[in-house]
Write a protein that holds these residues in place. Structure first.
Motif, short mmCIF file in Angstrom:
data_model
loop_
_atom_site.label_atom_id
_atom_site.label_comp_id
_atom_site.label_asym_id
_atom_site.label_seq_id
_atom_site.Cartn_x
_atom_site.Cartn_y
_atom_site.Cartn_z
N CYS A 20 0.81 -1.22 0.00
CA CYS A 20 0.00 0.00 0.00
C CYS A 20 0.84 1.27 0.00
O CYS A 20 0.41 2.30 -0.53
N PRO A 65 3.58 2.56 -3.79
CA PRO A 65 3.13 3.44 -4.89
C PRO A 65 3.12 4.92 -4.51
O PRO A 65 3.55 5.77 -5.32
N HIS A 66 2.67 5.24 -3.30
CA HIS A 66 2.59 6.64 -2.90
C HIS A 66 3.98 7.22 -2.67
O HIS A 66 4.26 8.37 -3.06
N ALA A 94 5.43 7.85 -6.05
CA ALA A 94 4.76 8.97 -6.72
C ALA A 94 5.20 10.31 -6.18
O ALA A 94 5.25 11.31 -6.92
N THR A 128 4.28 12.63 -11.84
CA THR A 128 3.27 11.68 -11.34
C THR A 128 2.16 12.38 -10.56
O THR A 128 1.43 11.73 -9.82
N TYR A 186 -4.70 9.18 -5.97
CA TYR A 186 -5.11 7.78 -5.94
C TYR A 186 -4.10 6.91 -5.19
O TYR A 186 -4.48 5.97 -4.49
N THR A 187 -2.80 7.23 -5.30
CA THR A 187 -1.81 6.48 -4.51
C THR A 187 -1.98 6.78 -3.02
O THR A 187 -1.71 5.93 -2.19
N ILE A 204 -4.64 4.48 -1.86
CA ILE A 204 -4.08 3.13 -1.68
C ILE A 204 -3.28 3.07 -0.39
O ILE A 204 -3.34 2.08 0.35
N PHE A 205 -2.52 4.14 -0.10
CA PHE A 205 -1.72 4.19 1.12
C PHE A 205 -2.60 4.04 2.36
O PHE A 205 -2.25 3.35 3.31
#
Length: 324
Positions: A261, A264-265, A268, A274, A280-281, A284-285
């Motif tokens: 999770c 990606p953040h 980014a 990015t 959206y990242t 997810i985080f």
């Protein structure tokens, strides 16, 4: 020209509604799930050991974070500016930063405890993991997390509050110091405990493999037929070790979920170009706080038993694997 602007505005509104909807699910699910975990711990003495105290700290940070998400839902849906008193967004930013850091360091503490429990002789475990050390680690985690959240205000690194670029209560990415603080957050504050977790779980894996090889060698050379040593309560040492390994494997799943999770953040934030996916990242985080209670309920028999009893479901007798 007007049509293109209207289309762009419509797309932005749709994206904001999607983000708000996803954050709402995380907020409700994470608040309820972590609340249930904390109630289960308060009602069951077996769940109040060193490992589970850190899990409790993780659940507290995740629940507080999820309870704060509605303010970020307001931020996401805001068109041009933060519509409420700025102090609310500032406090939301402080809570989000504090709880995020507390979560990852709680996971690192869990990895340390599992390393000690699995790799050290039973007589020496209390030297490295006891109630005093546990309280020191938890207190240090929360104090350090709060100090980190307050540091942008104290040292004027970056302005906390509403970010008009991403429509979130965190820190203003238009201020000069945001790159420095973002890099510190994504490349130091999160990776350091993640690397420590990697070290501890890798050390546990190597220890287990070495022990397995040793046992196999003894069996093949000595043809051992004697049953394993029995503890006073009738549970074999080998069974206790197996249960500790099972606990460690299940907790590693919690860590793995957090890593999946968070990566990606983190990427980014530090990779140019990015910006479009950062909202959206970030969602997810935040998912890890909602996922963890599901892992406890599914993978930990004692949690599953207690939670099932809380809701009146009939469960089969299970062995407690929530050791030390």
């Amino acid at each position: 020209m007007t049509s293109n602007m209207s289309s762009s505005g419509s797309d932005a509104t749709t994206a904001a509604h999607i983000q708000a909807f996803l954050l709402s699910i995380i907020s409700i699910g994470g608040s309820l799930g972590n609340g249930i975990v904390l109630v289960a711990m308060s009602r069951t003495a077996k769940l109040r050991n060193c490992t589970n105290i850190f899990i409790g700290s993780l659940a507290v940070s995740d629940m507080i974070n999820c309870l704060t998400l509605p303010w970020n839902i307001v931020a996401v849906l805001s068109v041009d500016h933060w519509p409420l008193p700025s102090a609310i967004c500032l406090m939301s930013s402080l809570v989000l930063i504090t709880c995020t850091i507390a979560s990852v360091y709680s996971l690192a503490s869990v990895a340390y405890v599992r390393y000690i429990v699995v790799t050290k002789p039973s007589g020496k475990i209390d030297k490295f993991v006891n109630s005093k050390i546990t309280m020191i680690l938890i207190t240090s985690t929360w104090l350090m997390s709060l100090a980190t959240a307050l540091s942008p205000i104290v040292f004027e690194i970056v302005e906390l509050g509403f970010d008009s670029k991403y429509h979130i209560c965190l820190w203003d990415t238009n201020s000069p110091g945001h790159i420095v603080f973002s890099c510190i957050f994504a490349m130091v504050l999160i990776p350091v405990p993640l690397f420590s977790m990697t070290y501890y779980y890798l050390a546990i894996f190597l220890f287990i493999r070495k022990e397995a090889e040793k046992i196999n060698t003894q069996r093949s050379t000595l043809h051992l037929t004697t049953p394993p040593c029995q503890l006073q309560n009738g549970v074999s040492i080998s069974n206790v070790r197996k249960r500790n390994i099972d606990v460690t494997k299940n907790l590693f799943i919690v860590v793995l979920a957090f890593v999946i999770c968070s990566i990606p953040h983190s990427l980014a934030i530090i990779i140019p170009g990015t910006a479009a996916i950062i909202p959206y990242t970030a969602i997810i985080f935040n998912c890890s706080g909602c996922i963890n209670p599901l892992i406890y309920a599914r993978k930990f028999p004692e949690y599953r038993r207690v939670i099932s009893k809380m809701f009146g479901f009939k469960v089969n007798t299970v062995h407690d694997i929530s050791c030390s």
